[in-house]
Design an enzyme around this catalytic site. Sequence first.
Site, PDB file in Angstrom:
ATOM      1  CE  LYS A  91      -1.241  -3.363   3.321  1.00 55.14           C
ATOM      2  NZ  LYS A  91      -0.279  -4.394   3.113  1.00 55.14           N
ATOM      3  CG  HIS A 144       4.969 -15.804  -0.364  1.00 50.28           C
ATOM      4  ND1 HIS A 144       3.645 -16.249  -0.313  1.00 50.28           N
ATOM      5  CD2 HIS A 144       5.464 -17.041   0.089  1.00 50.28           C
ATOM      6  CE1 HIS A 144       3.426 -17.534   0.168  1.00 50.28           C
ATOM      7  NE2 HIS A 144       4.810 -18.257   0.543  1.00 50.28           N
ATOM      8  N   PRO A 186      -9.267  -8.636   6.429  1.00 51.81           N
ATOM      9  CG  PRO A 186      -9.891 -11.048   6.890  1.00 51.81           C
ATOM     10  CD  PRO A 186     -10.496  -9.413   6.949  1.00 51.81           C
ATOM     11  CE1 TYR A 199      -1.673  -9.373  -0.528  1.00 53.84           C
ATOM     12  CE2 TYR A 199       0.602  -9.692   0.165  1.00 53.84           C
ATOM     13  CZ  TYR A 199      -0.666  -9.983   0.066  1.00 53.84           C
ATOM     14  OH  TYR A 199      -1.297 -11.107   0.604  1.00 53.84           O
ATOM     15  CE1 TYR A 205      -5.894 -11.796  -0.809  1.00 51.93           C
ATOM     16  CE2 TYR A 205      -3.849 -12.776  -1.918  1.00 51.93           C
ATOM     17  CZ  TYR A 205      -4.407 -12.179  -0.742  1.00 51.93           C
ATOM     18  OH  TYR A 205      -3.751 -11.587   0.342  1.00 51.93           O
TER      19      TYR A 205
END
Length: 391
Positions: free
Chosen positions: A297, A72, A293, A385, A201
């Site tokens: 991580k 991704h 979550p 990220y 998200y």
Amino acid sequence: MRTTVGIIGAGPAGLLLARLLHVAGIDSVVLESRDRAYVEQRQRAGILEHGTTDVLRAAGAGERMDREGLRHDGIELRFARRRHRVDFPALTGGRSVTVYAQTEVCKDLIALQSKEGGPLLFEAEALAVEDAGTDRPRVPFRHEGREDVLVCDYVVGCDGFRGVSRRAVPAGTGRVFERSYPFGWLGVLADVPPFHDELVYARHDRGFALLSMRSPVVSRLYLQVPRDTDARSWSDDAIWAELERRFATEDDWRLERGPITQKSVTPMRSFVHEPMRHGRLFLAGDAAHIVPPTGAKGLNLAVGDVVTFARALAHRRLTGSAELLDAYSATCLRRVWQAERFSHDMTTLLHRAPGGDPFDDRLQLARLERLASSHAAGTDLAEAYTGFPFE
């Protein structure tokens, strides 16, 4: 039984540590209280940072990940019925993440350990960690109906938040930092192809939602719900309807419904135990720290811990110096606290807090607008990220 490193827990952290030590020529024994089928089937994290995939490849555990994992190059943020993509490679100089379920990581590492590594004992319950302050710590354990003792030079506790390892740290010698959040995630697995080629998200007035995946044919979906929610109280139709509401966009984006095969509610918490070491007992992964979550991580922090320990012990073998072992906790905690910061930021950015007012809503939207319009803000998110570097 005698070994150099006793590893408690055969999750991804314990299994990867055993592999790293084997590659370095250091013997270990892994004790896991559950059976092999349970370890290979329990659903957990599925996002691997750029550095985590590098570590797995270097350890010889990357072949199937590279073949079946889903690279991704970004995520999508949805808010106010709009869509904004965060382009990881463009913002980080080429870094990305990989979707590859923890279950698959464990299967790969178990296969390697069974073929090439030291003892990996399933259904072997560690009962305690004794004499951690000496140069011969001991781990009494129960296996196949008999009790035995594993005598080690070092013990690494990879046995999670409720394991025996952290309980072996004497009261008063450490400090705990924690925060509980007043909401959880209703997570479902659905036998339907992912609805988007990257994670989505969503911040919505009704609460947070996340579109993820486990494979090209299985979707992983989440809804923010009250902390004490019973997953059984949500019907399949109600879940799909709520997902459709929270992901709605101005361009009339649609979900395709499919069979839901699993439902559960995950509480949200932040937790850090300092230090991450007592004598010759080293804590790793959830035994030492937990993150909500939202930032993906948890597994990656555990990888950072065991990489740090394996490098430190190899350095001790090579040079005779315990400098890196003595710095283990401080080294790991620098990365841990950056991940705690990022995970908290993502959580407060996207979730609606019970009792929040219109001012809070406007602040969230302003933060999201900043991410969508600022190269610097987008870079900060993308760098965090895709992963903080291993020291």
